[in-house]
Scaffold this motif. Structure first.
Motif, PDB file in Angstrom:
ATOM      1  N   GLU A 216     -34.855 -80.931  48.626  1.00 59.04           N
ATOM      2  CA  GLU A 216     -34.362 -80.006  47.793  1.00 59.04           C
ATOM      3  C   GLU A 216     -32.754 -79.794  48.421  1.00 59.04           C
ATOM      4  O   GLU A 216     -32.773 -79.528  49.438  1.00 59.04           O
ATOM      5  N   LEU A 217     -31.893 -79.655  47.280  1.00 62.95           N
ATOM      6  CA  LEU A 217     -30.676 -79.045  47.496  1.00 62.95           C
ATOM      7  C   LEU A 217     -30.608 -77.747  47.112  1.00 62.95           C
ATOM      8  O   LEU A 217     -31.106 -77.246  46.068  1.00 62.95           O
ATOM      9  N   ARG A 218     -30.400 -76.716  48.086  1.00 64.86           N
ATOM     10  CA  ARG A 218     -30.212 -75.266  47.854  1.00 64.86           C
ATOM     11  C   ARG A 218     -28.778 -74.791  47.580  1.00 64.86           C
ATOM     12  O   ARG A 218     -27.910 -75.334  48.108  1.00 64.86           O
ATOM     13  N   PHE A 219     -28.646 -73.655  46.895  1.00 64.30           N
ATOM     14  CA  PHE A 219     -27.338 -72.950  46.718  1.00 64.30           C
ATOM     15  C   PHE A 219     -26.384 -73.749  46.039  1.00 64.30           C
ATOM     16  O   PHE A 219     -25.292 -73.977  46.420  1.00 64.30           O
ATOM     17  N   PRO A 221     -24.480 -74.579  42.618  1.00 66.96           N
ATOM     18  CA  PRO A 221     -24.221 -73.720  41.477  1.00 66.96           C
ATOM     19  C   PRO A 221     -24.534 -74.511  40.136  1.00 66.96           C
ATOM     20  O   PRO A 221     -24.714 -75.946  40.217  1.00 66.96           O
ATOM     21  N   ASN A 222     -24.765 -73.648  39.275  1.00 70.77           N
ATOM     22  CA  ASN A 222     -25.305 -74.474  37.951  1.00 70.77           C
ATOM     23  C   ASN A 222     -24.131 -75.362  37.190  1.00 70.77           C
ATOM     24  O   ASN A 222     -24.785 -76.071  36.596  1.00 70.77           O
ATOM     25  N   ASP A 223     -22.937 -75.319  37.663  1.00 65.75           N
ATOM     26  CA  ASP A 223     -22.066 -76.021  36.869  1.00 65.75           C
ATOM     27  C   ASP A 223     -21.707 -77.383  37.592  1.00 65.75           C
ATOM     28  O   ASP A 223     -20.782 -77.881  37.252  1.00 65.75           O
ATOM     29  N   ALA A 224     -22.447 -77.465  38.666  1.00 68.95           N
ATOM     30  CA  ALA A 224     -22.179 -78.621  39.542  1.00 68.95           C
ATOM     31  C   ALA A 224     -22.199 -79.861  39.012  1.00 68.95           C
ATOM     32  O   ALA A 224     -23.528 -79.938  38.330  1.00 68.95           O
ATOM     33  N   ASP A 225     -21.549 -80.956  39.280  1.00 67.11           N
ATOM     34  CA  ASP A 225     -21.876 -82.193  38.541  1.00 67.11           C
ATOM     35  C   ASP A 225     -22.830 -83.061  39.282  1.00 67.11           C
ATOM     36  O   ASP A 225     -22.383 -84.033  40.057  1.00 67.11           O
ATOM     37  N   ILE A 226     -24.174 -82.796  39.183  1.00 69.29           N
ATOM     38  CA  ILE A 226     -25.037 -83.479  39.784  1.00 69.29           C
ATOM     39  C   ILE A 226     -26.333 -83.906  38.781  1.00 69.29           C
ATOM     40  O   ILE A 226     -26.588 -83.235  37.877  1.00 69.29           O
ATOM     41  N   ASP A 227     -26.526 -85.222  38.754  1.00 64.15           N
ATOM     42  CA  ASP A 227     -27.522 -86.054  37.594  1.00 64.15           C
ATOM     43  C   ASP A 227     -28.632 -86.589  38.398  1.00 64.15           C
ATOM     44  O   ASP A 227     -28.530 -86.869  39.641  1.00 64.15           O
ATOM     45  N   VAL A 228     -29.837 -86.839  37.534  1.00 62.02           N
ATOM     46  CA  VAL A 228     -30.714 -87.578  38.016  1.00 62.02           C
ATOM     47  C   VAL A 228     -30.345 -89.068  38.388  1.00 62.02           C
ATOM     48  O   VAL A 228     -29.487 -89.725  37.533  1.00 62.02           O
ATOM     49  N   VAL A 253     -33.323 -82.370  38.177  1.00 62.26           N
ATOM     50  CA  VAL A 253     -32.525 -81.382  38.035  1.00 62.26           C
ATOM     51  C   VAL A 253     -32.923 -80.188  37.280  1.00 62.26           C
ATOM     52  O   VAL A 253     -33.168 -80.380  36.025  1.00 62.26           O
ATOM     53  N   GLU A 254     -32.931 -78.930  38.013  1.00 61.86           N
ATOM     54  CA  GLU A 254     -33.488 -77.857  37.082  1.00 61.86           C
ATOM     55  C   GLU A 254     -32.509 -76.814  37.053  1.00 61.86           C
ATOM     56  O   GLU A 254     -32.351 -75.984  38.245  1.00 61.86           O
ATOM     57  N   ARG A 255     -31.737 -76.499  36.101  1.00 65.21           N
ATOM     58  CA  ARG A 255     -30.715 -75.628  35.742  1.00 65.21           C
ATOM     59  C   ARG A 255     -31.756 -74.239  35.200  1.00 65.21           C
ATOM     60  O   ARG A 255     -32.183 -74.245  34.081  1.00 65.21           O
ATOM     61  N   ARG A 256     -31.382 -73.326  35.934  1.00 67.61           N
ATOM     62  CA  ARG A 256     -31.946 -71.801  35.418  1.00 67.61           C
ATOM     63  C   ARG A 256     -31.039 -70.861  35.146  1.00 67.61           C
ATOM     64  O   ARG A 256     -30.058 -70.473  35.510  1.00 67.61           O
ATOM     65  N   VAL A 264     -32.536 -78.644  42.904  1.00 62.79           N
ATOM     66  CA  VAL A 264     -32.263 -79.966  42.812  1.00 62.79           C
ATOM     67  C   VAL A 264     -33.264 -80.955  43.609  1.00 62.79           C
ATOM     68  O   VAL A 264     -33.341 -80.484  44.798  1.00 62.79           O
ATOM     69  N   TYR A 265     -34.245 -81.506  43.281  1.00 63.81           N
ATOM     70  CA  TYR A 265     -35.302 -82.179  43.944  1.00 63.81           C
ATOM     71  C   TYR A 265     -34.861 -83.671  44.228  1.00 63.81           C
ATOM     72  O   TYR A 265     -34.382 -84.239  43.247  1.00 63.81           O
TER      73      TYR A 265
END
Length: 331
Positions: A216-219, A221-228, A253-256, A264-265
Motif C-alpha cells: 500500500e501507498l501511504r500518505f 493526497p486525495n487529489d493525487a493523479d493515481i489510477d488503477v 484506489v480508495e478516496r476517503r 492505494v493498494y
C-alpha cells in the motif's frame, strides 16, 4: 457294555466353546496390544521390511504396463505441447529481436546525448545470482533465505530482484547464506514513482493482512493523479535501489472524505511465493568511490568553468577590438 462307550464323539464337557462375543473382545484386545507394541517397540518393522523387499519385484512388474500406457499417453501430449511451445518461442524470439534492435539504437542515441550534454556516465552495478533455499518459518514475517552470503560478496541492504521486478531487500547476512525481507512484509518500505505521472511515494507492506502479498501507498493526497493499473517503479532517491526497477501495480484506489489522504493498494510484480532464482544487486551507496564523483569534484566543476570564462575575457581585453593589435605587439 454300553453302546455309548463305543462312540467316537468327545464327551460333552469338551464340547463347550468360548462365546462369539467373548472371542471378538479377546481378538480386539489382542489387536490393540499388538498395535501399541508395534508403535512403541517397532516389533513388526523387520517383518514389514522383509515383506516389502519380497513384494517389490512383484509391485514393479505389475506397475510396468500402467507406466508404459501412461508414458505413451504423456509422450503424445508432451510432443504436442513441445511443438506449441517451439512455435511460441519462435514468435517471441522474432519480437525480442526487434526490441533488441530498437534497444541498441536507443542506447546509442542516449550515449550520444549524454556525451553532448557532458553528463556523468551511468553507474555500473555489480550483481550476484542466487537461489532461494527455503522460506522463513516465522508466520508473522515474509522472508526467504538465499544460498549466497558474505563469501559471495553480498552485503546487508542489497536489493534482490527476479525476472519480473523487485523481490525484497537483504536484511541479514551470514557467511554462506543471507536472509531477504520481501516487499509484502509489514516492516518493509521502498520509495517508488508512478511511471505514468512521475509522482513519488513510499510503498509499505500491507500490515492489515487482508491481501496476500499486498502493498500500500501511504500518505498520498486525495487529489493525487493515481489510477488503477498504474505501474510503480523505484525512484532511486534512497541511495539503495536503482531507479526504474519494476515494483508493483496499483489494483485499488480508495478516496476517503474523512481523511486528507487516500489508500492505494498495490500488487507486487515479482513472484514473492514462487521465486526460485534471483539476482542480488549492489546497493548504490556501496558502489566504489571511482564510480561516484566526489563532492569536491562536483564543487570544483563550476569553479573551473568560471575560471576559464575569466581567462577568456582577460584575453579578449588584451587583444582589444577585433582586427586591432595593441601597440608594440607584432602580428
Amino acid at each position: 457294555m454300553s453302546l455309548r462307550t463305543l462312540e467316537r464323539d468327545a464327551p460333552s464337557s469338551f464340547k463347550h466353546s468360548v462365546a462369539a462375543g467373548t472371542r471378538a473382545l479377546l481378538l480386539c484386545a489382542l489387536a490393540v496390544v499388538l498395535m501399541l507394541a508395534d508403535v512403541r517397540f517397532k516389533l513388526t518393522e523387520p517383518v514389514r521390511q522383509a515383506v516389502s523387499a519380497v513384494l517389490f519385484p512383484i509391485q514393479w512388474a505389475v506397475m510396468q504396463p500402467v507406466e508404459w500406457l501412461g508414458g505413451a499417453k504423456n509422450y503424445f501430449q508432451d510432443l504436442g505441447q513441445a511443438q506449441e511451445e517451439a512455435a511460441e518461442a519462435r514468435r517471441l524470439m522474432a519480437a525480442m529481436s526487434l526490441k533488441a534492435y530498437d534497444a541498441e539504437k536507443l542506447l546509442a542515441e542516449n550515449q550520444q546525448l549524454r556525451d553532448l550534454l557532458e553528463l556523468r556516465p551511468r553507474l555500473v552495478v555489480d550483481s550476484v545470482a542466487a537461489e532461494v533455499m527455503y522460506e522463513s518459518p516465522d508466520s508473522y514475517t515474509r522472508r526467504v533465505v538465499l544460498d549466497k552470503g558474505q563469501v559471495a560478496g553480498i552485503v546487508a541492504g542489497s536489493p534482490v530482484v527476479d525476472d519480473l521486478g523487485v523481490l525484497g531487500q537483504v536484511t541479514r547476512v551470514q557467511p554462506f547464506s543471507s536472509e531477504v525481507t520481501l516487499l509484502s512484509d509489514r516492516e518493509q518500505a521502498i520509495p517508488v514513482m508512478v511511471l505514468r505521472t512521475g509522482q513519488r511515494a513510499v510503498a509499505f507492506g500491507d500490515a492489515s493482512n487482508l491481501r496476500s502479498d499486498g502493498m500500500e501507498l501511504r500518505f498520498v493526497p486525495n487529489d493525487a493523479d493515481i489510477d488503477v493499473g498504474d505501474e510503480l517503479v523505484t525512484s532511486g532517491v534512497d541511495g539503495v535501489y536503482m531507479a526504474g526497477l519494476p515494483v508493483a501495480r496499483v489494483v485499488e484506489v480508495e478516496r476517503r472524505l474523512q481523511s486528507s489522504f487516500m489508500r492505494v493498494y498495490c500488487e507486487p510484480m515479482a513472484r514473492l511465493d514462487g521465486a526460485r532464482h534471483v539476482v542480488v544487486l549492489t546497493p548504490l551507496n556501496a558502489i566504489k568511490a571511482e564510480h561516484v564523483p566526489d563532492a569536491h569534484e562536483l564543487a570544483a566543476e563550476p569553479q573551473t568553468a568560471a575560471q576559464n570564462q575569466r581567462e577568456d575575457k582577460s584575453a579578449q581585453r588584451r587583444a582589444g577590438p577585433a582586427g586591432v593589435q595593441p601597440a608594440g605587439v607584432k602580428p
